[in-house]
Structures are given as structure tokens and as C-alpha cells.
Design a protein around this motif. Sequence first.
Motif, short mmCIF file in Angstrom:
data_model
loop_
_atom_site.label_atom_id
_atom_site.label_comp_id
_atom_site.label_asym_id
_atom_site.label_seq_id
_atom_site.Cartn_x
_atom_site.Cartn_y
_atom_site.Cartn_z
N ALA A 140 1.06 -1.22 0.08
CA ALA A 140 0.19 0.01 -0.14
C ALA A 140 0.53 1.31 0.01
O ALA A 140 1.56 0.85 0.45
CB ALA A 140 -1.30 -0.22 1.13
N ALA A 141 0.30 2.26 -0.34
CA ALA A 141 0.77 3.86 0.03
C ALA A 141 1.37 4.08 1.04
O ALA A 141 0.93 3.75 1.82
CB ALA A 141 0.05 4.81 -0.93
N PRO A 142 2.74 4.52 1.32
CA PRO A 142 3.22 5.14 2.62
C PRO A 142 2.19 6.06 3.62
O PRO A 142 1.16 6.98 2.78
CB PRO A 142 4.03 5.86 2.69
N GLU A 150 11.23 8.17 7.55
CA GLU A 150 10.29 7.75 8.08
C GLU A 150 9.53 6.95 7.69
O GLU A 150 9.61 5.85 8.06
CB GLU A 150 9.22 8.70 9.01
N ALA A 151 9.09 6.92 6.11
CA ALA A 151 8.60 5.66 5.57
C ALA A 151 9.51 4.60 5.67
O ALA A 151 9.62 3.55 5.72
CB ALA A 151 8.22 6.97 4.02
N GLU A 152 10.83 4.88 5.01
CA GLU A 152 11.74 4.20 4.98
C GLU A 152 11.96 3.40 5.56
O GLU A 152 12.09 2.18 5.57
CB GLU A 152 12.50 4.50 4.31
N ALA A 194 10.81 3.72 17.96
CA ALA A 194 9.91 3.89 16.60
C ALA A 194 8.80 3.11 16.85
O ALA A 194 8.03 2.81 15.57
CB ALA A 194 10.71 2.48 15.83
N GLN A 195 8.26 2.99 18.18
CA GLN A 195 7.40 2.66 18.67
C GLN A 195 6.17 3.12 17.39
O GLN A 195 4.96 3.02 17.24
CB GLN A 195 6.49 2.21 19.89
N ALA A 196 5.97 4.63 16.82
CA ALA A 196 5.05 5.84 16.69
C ALA A 196 4.97 5.61 15.61
O ALA A 196 4.10 5.31 14.74
CB ALA A 196 4.99 7.21 17.26
N LEU A 197 5.38 4.49 14.48
CA LEU A 197 6.15 4.45 13.71
C LEU A 197 4.51 2.76 13.00
O LEU A 197 4.77 2.53 11.52
CB LEU A 197 6.89 4.10 12.70
N ASP A 198 4.57 2.01 14.24
CA ASP A 198 4.46 0.68 14.28
C ASP A 198 2.44 0.65 13.45
O ASP A 198 1.53 0.92 14.47
CB ASP A 198 4.56 -0.16 15.32
N ASP A 199 2.14 1.54 12.41
CA ASP A 199 1.16 1.72 11.93
C ASP A 199 0.26 -0.16 12.01
O ASP A 199 -1.28 0.33 12.80
CB ASP A 199 0.34 1.64 10.63
#
Length: 327
Positions: A140-142, A150-152, A194-199
Motif C-alpha cells: 500500500a501507499a505510505p 520515516e517511511a523508509e 520507533a513505536q509511533a511508526l507501528d501502524d
Amino acid sequence: MSAKHATLGDYAEFHFPLVQDKTKAARRINTWLQVSLLERFPGGPGETPFDAVWPKEGSWTGVTYLDYQVVTNSEGFLSIVFNGEYTGAYPSAFSQSYRFETRTGQPLFLTTLFTDDGVQKLRYRVDELQLDDIDAFLKAAPSSGLDQEEAETQADLYRECGENIRKGLYDEREWQLRADALVMMRGCGFPHVAQALDDLGDKESRFDYETLAPWLNEYGRCLLLEKRTDCPLPERGPEGVFFGEIDDRFPVTLVLGAWSGPAWYAYDKYKVPIRLHREASKEGERVLTRRDDGDSTETFTLKWTDQGGLAGTWRRPGKVPLPVRLN
């Protein structure tokens, strides 16, 4: 049980369950939980039950929050989940579930309830579900809220998580027994920074007991499907709580496989926890040693008995070994 920490502010109050009857089953449950999470034996020394794990006054290092929920309390089994926070270099939340069969109070594991093949198929199915989640997310799209770096980073962490799953590094997943289903948690456990990146976060895989029937062993079907309280007890595994004596004179309690470490024991008179290390076993023996400054100061050498207990010897260096019997 509950107690308030003197300096933790909003996180001051800690809560912990206590099974309040005088049966061996209750004693086993209380012992397993307190050794696992509090590093103490029930009734041991200390001003509160939490003294060994919560921060010393003026410090934040230690367990800074602890509470629990009874998930299921049936005639056949008890299921409890704990939620807490440990603070070291930074705070880290944790969730830990425990299950017990109520006749003897011994902890329940997947291997207690499932055939060997059933355990593998359950784990494989949960791995499949999580890999599907990760693959779909990466295609899916970032998220529009992330910059390129951040996306990488997010994508790299999910790819690493997927590789770890494929390598079988997520065998010991968090799971609960509920009244009508087994629930296993799946998540990638991103590092704190990096927990904020765990969607994707943590998700539940729910399996009702009828669905699990082909994978359950005889005991698992009796307990979970037939909901009987007279099920033939399963063969004892390598973990649990054992009561007995050294030399028929010194009552002791031994805990094998608790969350806090491989083995602990205490003299029932003093209830002071003594940590043991597992040594390489040979010829069916289980060798446990206490170490001080790297040296072994006492050793248990134990074997399983036909009655499902442990028997062997305890010795100090240079001393005559003393007999041990535990069940």
C-alpha cells in the motif's frame, strides 16, 4: 494485593491477584505468578510484595506500573493477563498472560493442550496471518503523515519483522485462554524509539475451540471442548512448581521455567528466593546450580519419577550429597 509506591506519582498503585484458599493448587498458582513477575515467594520478606521489582526511592529503574485482569475463571482453568511498564533507559510497556489448570494449579502451555503437530500448525497459521498483514501494508501507499526517511524506516522494520517470522523467531507468542476461544497476539514489537511508526500494532488471532479440535491432544479436548473437570491430568512437562524436601528435613519449593528466569527455589521456612542456573543435562538428568561470583555453591541433580515428580540429590562442593524428592 495492592501497594503504593512512595515516589511514582500517578503510577503509585500496584495491583496483584492472590488466590485465597489453602490448597496446593492455590499455592502453586500464587507461587508461579509471584516468582514470575515479582521475583519473590509468597509470604517472603519485604515491606510490600513489590519490593524486589519496583524502583528504589529516588530512582525510576524497575517496574513502574502493574495491574491485572482475570480473563477466564472456570472450573477447569484460570486465565489471567498482566499489563505493566518497566523503566530502564526508557519506559517499555509489557503484557504477559498466564493460564493454570485448577485441580493442581500447574501452569498450562501450548504443549499441554496440543499435539506436537497441532502446536506447529497453530503457530504456522498465526504466522501466515501476520505475514499477510505485513505484505499488504508494504504494497500500500505510505502514510501521508510520514516524511521519506520515516517511511523508509517503517518499511525496513516491517521487512525485518517478516524475515524474523519466516525464520521462526516468533514461536513464543502471547496467548490467552478465554471461555470459548484461544486468542493469540501478533505484532512486530517495534523498538521504543520507533513505536509511533507501528501502524499495524498488535492484533488478535481468535480460534474457537471447535476449530482447534483436530490440533488438540486428549487433555486439551477434554478441558476446552468437553469442559470437564475430571480430565486425566496431562503428563508433566519441564516447567512448573514443585514442593518437597531436602534430606526429608528441609521443606523447599522449586520453580522451573517462570518468566523471571530458568529456575528458583526457596526454603519454606525463610521464603527467600535463590536463583538457579540450568546446566547441560545428561542421561535424563536436570542439573541446576547456584552461582556466587561465578562459582557453583550448590547443585541440584534431578530426574523425573514415574509419578511425575522429581528426585535426586542436592550438594555443596566437598560435602556429601543429600537426597531430594519433589512433586
